[in-house]
Design a protein around this motif. Structure first.
Motif, mmCIF file in Angstrom:
data_model
loop_
_atom_site.group_PDB
_atom_site.id
_atom_site.type_symbol
_atom_site.label_atom_id
_atom_site.label_comp_id
_atom_site.label_asym_id
_atom_site.label_seq_id
_atom_site.Cartn_x
_atom_site.Cartn_y
_atom_site.Cartn_z
ATOM 1 N N UNK A 123 37.061 -44.203 -51.130
ATOM 2 C CA UNK A 123 36.297 -42.961 -51.058
ATOM 3 C C UNK A 123 37.223 -41.755 -51.182
ATOM 4 N N UNK A 124 38.311 -41.754 -50.422
ATOM 5 C CA UNK A 124 39.244 -40.620 -50.450
ATOM 6 C C UNK A 124 39.798 -40.411 -51.856
ATOM 7 N N UNK A 125 40.201 -41.494 -52.499
ATOM 8 C CA UNK A 125 40.785 -41.380 -53.836
ATOM 9 C C UNK A 125 39.757 -40.846 -54.831
ATOM 10 N N UNK A 126 38.529 -41.333 -54.767
ATOM 11 C CA UNK A 126 37.491 -40.860 -55.688
ATOM 12 C C UNK A 126 37.200 -39.383 -55.446
ATOM 13 N N UNK A 127 37.061 -38.980 -54.198
ATOM 14 C CA UNK A 127 36.776 -37.573 -53.894
ATOM 15 C C UNK A 127 37.938 -36.689 -54.338
ATOM 16 N N UNK A 128 39.158 -37.100 -53.999
ATOM 17 C CA UNK A 128 40.314 -36.275 -54.349
ATOM 18 C C UNK A 128 40.527 -36.209 -55.857
ATOM 19 N N UNK A 129 40.328 -37.310 -56.560
ATOM 20 C CA UNK A 129 40.591 -37.332 -57.999
ATOM 21 C C UNK A 129 39.443 -36.732 -58.803
ATOM 22 N N UNK A 130 38.225 -37.188 -58.582
ATOM 23 C CA UNK A 130 37.122 -36.821 -59.463
ATOM 24 C C UNK A 130 36.314 -35.610 -59.004
ATOM 25 N N UNK A 131 36.304 -35.353 -57.716
ATOM 26 C CA UNK A 131 35.537 -34.203 -57.231
ATOM 27 C C UNK A 131 36.445 -32.988 -57.085
#
Length: 180
Positions: A123-131
């Motif tokens: 979750x953290x990686x997706x939020x930090x990278x894509x959002x």
């Protein structure tokens, strides 16, 4: 006369290096700058209170990140609501771009809820990278991971999302054609 609190110099440097990212993350979750500032202020107070211990234990970034996640998560839980990106229009637009990167074509797929259900690191990686659109190297530095580990968590998250959303796997030919 009141003497101002003297903060440790290394804590001040840590604060300056992380406060923007912490605030961005909290604002994405909580939906507003004021709520984010309150949560991150609380997080930094907690980090400061255990500063010497955190320095001795190592993994400072990961431990600080855990504090931020816990405080933001508790606030969401206390308010009885999902992360703001699930319900806010501007965040929804950012997720639409992330959806394109994840190769999700339909708008009503449940992507937002699926992202919210990812395991914490994914979750953290997706939020930090894509959002929030941070580069892999900054995510890695921030989370105390290697670039390859960040990429691994991203791949695992995308695969989990693909399965959860019922999307077909890429064929081997398509992967090779994309140089993957």
């Amino acid at each position: 006369m009141r003497v101002p609190l003297q903060l440790p110099l290394d804590f001040e440097a840590f604060y300056l290096g992380h406060q923007e990212l912490f605030h961005d993350y909290a604002e994405t979750q909580l939906g507003g700058r004021r709520a984010a500032e309150e949560a991150i202020h609380k997080a930094f107070l907690e980090i400061l209170a255990s500063w010497d211990q955190l320095l001795q234990e190592g993994n400072l970034e990961q431990r600080a990140w855990a504090v931020v996640r816990r405080i933001v998560g508790r606030r969401l839980e206390a308010e009885g609501r999902p992360p703001a990106f699930v319900i806010n229009g501007p965040i929804e637009q950012a997720l639409r771009a992330a959806r394109d990167k994840l190769r999700v074509m339909q708008s009503g797929t449940g992507l937002y809820e699926a992202i919210a259900e990812l395991p914490p690191r994914q979750f953290d990686v997706v939020v930090l990278r894509y959002i929030l659109e941070y580069p892999t190297s900054r995510i890695a530095w921030f989370m105390g991971l290697s670039d390859r580990t960040v990429d691994y968590h991203c791949r695992k998250a995308k695969e989990r999302l693909r399965v959860q959303l019922g999307l077909p796997a890429k064929s081997q030919e398509a992967k090779e054609g994309n140089g993957q």
